[in-house]
Scaffold this active site. Structure first.
Site, PDB file in Angstrom:
ATOM      1  N   LYS A 162       4.531  -5.599   8.873  1.00  0.00           N
ATOM      2  CA  LYS A 162       4.314  -4.447   7.990  1.00  0.00           C
ATOM      3  C   LYS A 162       5.535  -3.548   8.071  1.00  0.00           C
ATOM      4  CE  LYS A 162       0.778  -1.342   8.629  1.00  0.00           C
ATOM      5  NZ  LYS A 162      -0.656  -1.055   8.551  1.00  0.00           N
ATOM      6  N   GLY A 184       0.848  -1.192   0.000  1.00  0.00           N
ATOM      7  CA  GLY A 184       0.000   0.000   0.000  1.00  0.00           C
ATOM      8  C   GLY A 184       0.872   1.226   0.000  1.00  0.00           C
ATOM      9  N   ASP A 216     -10.648   4.833   9.349  1.00  0.00           N
ATOM     10  CA  ASP A 216     -10.299   4.345   8.014  1.00  0.00           C
ATOM     11  C   ASP A 216     -10.885   2.956   7.786  1.00  0.00           C
ATOM     12  OD1 ASP A 216      -9.257   4.628   5.498  1.00  0.00           O
ATOM     13  OD2 ASP A 216      -7.202   4.112   6.042  1.00  0.00           O
ATOM     14  N   GLY A 226       3.812   1.182   2.527  1.00  0.00           N
ATOM     15  CA  GLY A 226       4.903   0.221   2.467  1.00  0.00           C
ATOM     16  C   GLY A 226       4.366  -1.153   2.136  1.00  0.00           C
ATOM     17  N   SER A 227       5.029  -2.192   2.635  1.00  0.00           N
ATOM     18  CA  SER A 227       4.620  -3.544   2.252  1.00  0.00           C
ATOM     19  C   SER A 227       4.427  -4.430   3.477  1.00  0.00           C
ATOM     20  CB  SER A 227       5.693  -4.183   1.360  1.00  0.00           C
ATOM     21  OG  SER A 227       6.026  -3.295   0.325  1.00  0.00           O
ATOM     22  N   VAL A 228       3.665  -5.520   3.270  1.00  0.00           N
ATOM     23  CA  VAL A 228       3.435  -6.483   4.344  1.00  0.00           C
ATOM     24  C   VAL A 228       4.038  -7.823   3.936  1.00  0.00           C
ATOM     25  CG1 VAL A 228       1.718  -7.602   5.797  1.00  0.00           C
ATOM     26  CG2 VAL A 228       1.253  -5.337   4.886  1.00  0.00           C
TER      27      VAL A 228
END
Ligand code: NAG
Ligand code: NAG
Ligand code: NAG
Ligand code: NAG
Ligand code: NAG
Ligand code: NAG
Ligand code: NAG
Ligand code: NAG
Ligand code: NAG
Ligand code: NAG
Ligand code: NAG
Ligand code: NAG
Length: 842
Positions: free
Chosen positions: A556, A537, A653, A540-542
């Site tokens: 994450k 996203g 969110d 960053g990344s998971v």
């Protein structure tokens, strides 16, 4: 000042002039054998609010005399608040206009027995003060004849006294309180406040009272026996008859002279100005203060203790209160008839009486309706007993007068009720209500079948051209293109600003109960050097990983500064301490040099958006039963954040990408990067606008953020789940591209099921349930956030114990009328705001 025609003022003036010679101030005392006759000329004070009074005694703060109401006349004591001293009034006309005086009745002698013109008030030669009707009958009396009264005095504190020759008090109005306490007034043993019917109708409303005795201070419903909806326990204080409750500066205090006791029972803002405490017919005990030329409420004393729903008359008989809003239980008998019926849809405090009244002659046809997570004002969280559910129900079934039993399994506590007033829906209690209902066995007609779904998708497509269109791919128009540019520019702008403020994460270790801190290298090896990416996203990344102890985790890795760092902190601080089955658990974090990593429990199902949309071609999607479960899971997670958690948390969110599923397809809310902690007593906070377009509640545009923002986003997600369509859907028809526009139209056409994606085969089989879910979503999407349900109400509706609101406004994007940024953006106030215009950094 009231707009009287000049001629009538003159007539009044002439009348007054002929009745009285020019008046100076009135005295504050009167002697025996004085007679006052009530006639229109008695009213020589007109107040700013249009009310009129005819004082007999007065001092700098109060007047005592006749006061006119709609139904008749009172002998009363009232605040006199005038800019100029009345002493300066040189003639009756000035007195009549009274330089703009304000008033407030604080005591009345005959509120249940109003008198008419030609009534007489007399301080008789035998010392009795008597109010007589025009026909000579006694409307009210102090019963003080033969008790050596020699004078009557109105004190500067608003107490009317009858005094003997030694100036000892024989009788005082403070000992006969009505609905109001003024500063220095006391409530002694056995005395009570009882409300008046309304602020203009002074008739006593005897169903409620506030009273004081040596065991406590009680707010009571005067049922038989009386039931306390609020009480303070004084029984360990060994009070005696000399004790009293006194209205002091800034407090209601318990004073006991013999015990040297002086305790504040309630405190509220102190004031140098005038105050009074009033018990009103809704059961509230409020403190008012004279401020800026009006009476302003400065405290609502009991609500802090018992909550909005703790008032037993709020929702009426069998009514359900949830966060201050009223509904009726939804239970129906086997033939489909509701057991309860809203008496008046326009006034929900009138309750939901039983459709079939209970009959004691027919106990074998009684049964119990169970309402889970419902409590009652008489049930306290401490009550314990040793009763099984069976014997509790049996006891209620055996007793004709028992209308309901409330039972707590964890405390084996049983409470039987002879009357069912407003019940409290509270997801955090382990109490259930068992309400006795009458079954009618004579009803032999089969249960009415639910109405068929309004449309049949396989035969009916031609009449709904939009249905086909929905399957077309999204066409990015040039207008949308330029909007995306705008969004990018906005993102960059916000990003740059956020980069400036950096926060220090060192202190996180010192906070108790925080998740563990992981060394970077440990996470690096757990994820085999970040090789198995499972998500990505703007942040960053998971990556998937396995800790040394074998625990599967999702790691994450946040990339960037500023906003990212804030999100990281928000996430650790808000959910670090929380454990709830419907919230993704944060196991630990890493903040080393430039590395910011979050370690979560691994959710093998991935995010919800992969499970609900048919556009995700070739994938298994959830069936209807699974969808209902997911909606309930999300609601439970949010309810925990809003209502049960140690501190209220607003997620801000909520969207399918932030809902994750585990291997059992249980849904958990994740990603708290935007969340806000709210102190319990601050119900709203102002923040910058972020969140995800399409899911943002309209009041954000005015900068107001409350937990109802999550309810709105939840509504969008529930709608997406029920319709199997994204909030922005591809469509030839531009006005249907936004799912909420489509919802408005389909609601108006009463064809809600048209909205369901036709690939949702099994969902068409459950037409009425799907339509109900869409209606629930619409309730959550109300533009006026006060109309949205709380998450606990949502759960009650999903559980089928509460009806959803019928009276819905489908103009979801109408913003509340408040001045705020972005309000006149489009220039055309009727145009809905473009929902994607306020995109945040993700
Ligand atoms: C005042 O309230 C009482 C009790 O509710 C009612 O009976 C009476 O009619 C009301 N009086 C007026 C003038 O509205
Ligand atoms: C009383 O005085 C205040 C302040 O001087 C003024 O604002 C207010 O309007 C006055 N009230 C009346 C009724 O004239
Ligand atoms: C006298 O008047 C009062 C109030 O106006 C009324 O309630 C009462 O019934 C009357 N009594 C007689 C004897 O007429
Ligand atoms: C006076 O006595 C009458 C009759 O006993 C009673 O109804 C009334 O409440 C008394 N008045 C006061 C002010 O105590
Ligand atoms: C009567 O009232 C006045 C003004 O409120 C006060 O100054 C006076 O002391 C009172 N008299 C008695 C005997 O209480
Ligand atoms: C005080 O009032 C409460 C509520 O009516 C009652 O339950 C209690 O027994 C009373 N205590 C005494 C000592 O009268
Ligand atoms: C008040 O407290 C005493 C002990 O301090 C206890 O025995 C009693 O049951 C309590 N009363 C109520 C109504 O809770
Ligand atoms: C009475 O009990 C309350 C609560 O249990 C306690 O806070 C208070 O100190 C006690 N008071 C006395 C005089 O023992
Ligand atoms: C009770 O306390 C207040 C303030 O603490 C004080 O002004 C008052 O005199 C005290 N009253 C008694 C009876 O002790
Ligand atoms: C609803 O009914 C209650 C009880 O009769 C009443 O006090 C209240 O004013 C009513 N509210 C409205 C809005 O009519
Ligand atoms: C509760 O009741 C059961 C059966 O009557 C008894 O065995 C048990 O000891 C009781 N428990 C307590 C805590 O009183
Ligand atoms: C109660 O139930 C009995 C047996 O089921 C039935 O005969 C009787 O009519 C019922 N009474 C009412 C009032 O429905």
């Amino acid at each position: 000042m009231q707009d009287l025609p000049m001629s009538s003022i003159c007539i009044a003036a002439v009348a007054l002039l002929s009745a009285f010679s020019p008046i100076k101030a009135l005295p504050s005392t009167a002697s025996l054998s004085t007679l006052w006759t009530l006639n229109p000329d008695s009213y020589n004070l007109q107040f700013r609010d249009g009310s009129t009074a005819g004082p007999i005694l007065e001092n700098a703060a109060y007047g005592s005399g006749f006061y006119r109401t709609d139904g008749g006349h009172l002998f009363s004591i009232f605040y006199l608040i005038c800019n100029l001293s009345l002493e300066a009034a040189s003639n009756p006309l000035e007195r009549f206009m009274a330089y703009g005086c304000y008033s407030r009745v604080v005591w009345s002698a005959n509120r249940n027995n109003v008198v008419q013109y030609n009534a007489k008030l007399e301080l008789k030669s035998d010392g009795d003060l008597v109010l007589k009707n025009a026909n000579g009958t006694i409307a009210w009396s102090t019963n003080t004849s033969g008790r050596s009264v020699v004078s009557m005095n109105l004190t500067e504190f608003g107490n009317l006294l009858l005094l003997d020759k030694d100036n000892d008090v024989v009788w005082e109005s403070f000992s006969h309180p009505t609905d109001v306490l003024v500063p220095r007034q006391r409530l002694t043993l056995g005395q009570k406040l009882t409300p008046s019917a309304s602020s203009t109708n002074f008739t006593e409303y005897g169903l409620l009272s506030l009273s004081f005795n040596t065991s406590g201070l009680y707010a009571l419903v005067e049922t038989n026996p009386p039931l306390a909806y609020y009480s303070t326990n004084f029984s360990n204080l060994s009070l005696d008859s000399s004790s009293y409750i006194e209205f002091r500066r800034g407090s209601l205090a318990l004073v006991s002279i013999s015990n040297y006791l002086n305790l504040s029972v309630f405190s509220f803002p102190a004031s140098i100005s005038k105050q009074f405490i009033r018990m009103s017919s809704d059961g509230h005990l409020r403190v008012y203060e004279w401020h800026e030329n009006q009476w302003q409420e400065i405290a609502d004393i009991l609500t802090g203790e018992i909550g909005n729903c703790g008032y037993p008359l709020l929702c009426g008989e069998y009514g359900i209160c949830s966060n201050g809003q009223c509904t009726c239980p939804a239970s129906r008998n086997p033939s489909g008839t509701p057991y309860f019926k809203q008496l008046d849809d326009r006034n929900r405090s009138l309750g939901c009486p039983l459709t079939t009244p209970l009959s004691c002659d027919d106990p074998q046809n009684h049964s119990f309706v169970k309402l889970e997570k419902f409590t009652y004002f008489t049930v306290s969280k401490q009550d314990v007993s040793n009763t099984s559910l069976e014997s509790c129900q049996e006891a209620c079934a055996r007793s004709c007068s028992c209308k309901a039993a409330f039972y707590s399994p964890s405390r084996s506590y049983c409470s039987l009720q002879a009357q069912v007033l407003s019940m409290i829906s509270d997801y955090s209690v382990d109490v259930s209500a068992y309400i006795k209902v009458q079954n009618i066995s004579s009803e032999i007609s089969p249960p009415p079948l639910p109405p068929p779904p309004p449309s049949n998708p396989t035969t009916d497509t031609d009449s709904h051209p939009t249905r086909k269109a929905n399957r077309l791919p999204l066409i990015l128009g040039p207008a949308l293109g330029s909007l995306i540019l705008l969004v990018v520019a906005l993102v960059l702008f916000i990003w740059k600003r956020r980069a400036a403020d950096e926060a220090d994460e060192e202190y996180l270790d010192e906070v108790q109960g925080m998740p563990s801190r992981f060394p970077y290298n440990e996470l690096k090896s757990a994820t085999e050097n970040f090789c198995k990416k499972i998500g990505e996203g703007g942040y960053g990344s998971v990556f998937q990983g396995t800790l040394a102890d074998g625990t599967e985790v999702a790691v994450k890795r946040l990339e960037g500064l500023g906003q990212i760092k804030k999100s990281f902190l928000a996430e650790v601080k808000t959910i670090g301490k929380i454990h709830h089955v419907n919230l993704v658990r944060l196991l630990g974090f890493c903040a080393e040099k430039s590395h910011r990593l979050l370690v979560y429990e691994f959710m093998s199902g991935g995010s919800l958006d992969g499970w609900i949309f048919h556009e995700a071609a070739g994938r298994v999607v959830l069936d209807w039963q699974q969808r209902k479960k997911v909606v309930l899971d999300i609601a439970k997670g949010l309810n925990y954040l809003h209502e049960d958690c140690w501190q209220k948390i607003i997620h801000l969110d909520i969207k399918p990408q932030n809902i994750l599923l585990d291997e059992n397809l249980s849904a958990k809310v994740s990603d708290f990067g935007l969340s806000k902690l709210v102190e319990r007593d601050k119900s709203r906070l102002v923040t910058t606008m972020r969140g995800t377009p399409g899911y943002i509640a309209p009041e954000w545009l005015s900068g107001v953020i409350i937990e109802k923002a999550d309810v709105y986003s939840f509504g969008v997600v529930a709608l997406e789940i029920a319709c199997a369509r994204k909030v922005f859907v591809s469509s030839q028809n531009e006005e249907d591209r936004f799912l909420l526009h489509l919802l408005k139209r389909k609601a108006e056409e009463d064809r809600l099921l048209d909205m369901v994606n036709t690939y949702g085969v099994d969902m068409q089989l459950y037409g009425p349930e799907v339509a109900n879910m869409i209606k629930l979503a619409a309730w959550c999407l109300q533009a006026d956030y006060t109309k949205r349900p709380s998450m606990s109400m949502v759960i009650q509706v999903l559980d089928g114990v509460m009806e959803e609101e019928d009276n819905l406004d489908f103009n979801f994007w109408n913003r509340p009328v408040t001045a705020g940024p972005g309000r006149n953006r489009a220039g055309a106030p009727t145009a809905p705001p473009l929902p994607w215009i306020l995109s945040g950094p993700r």
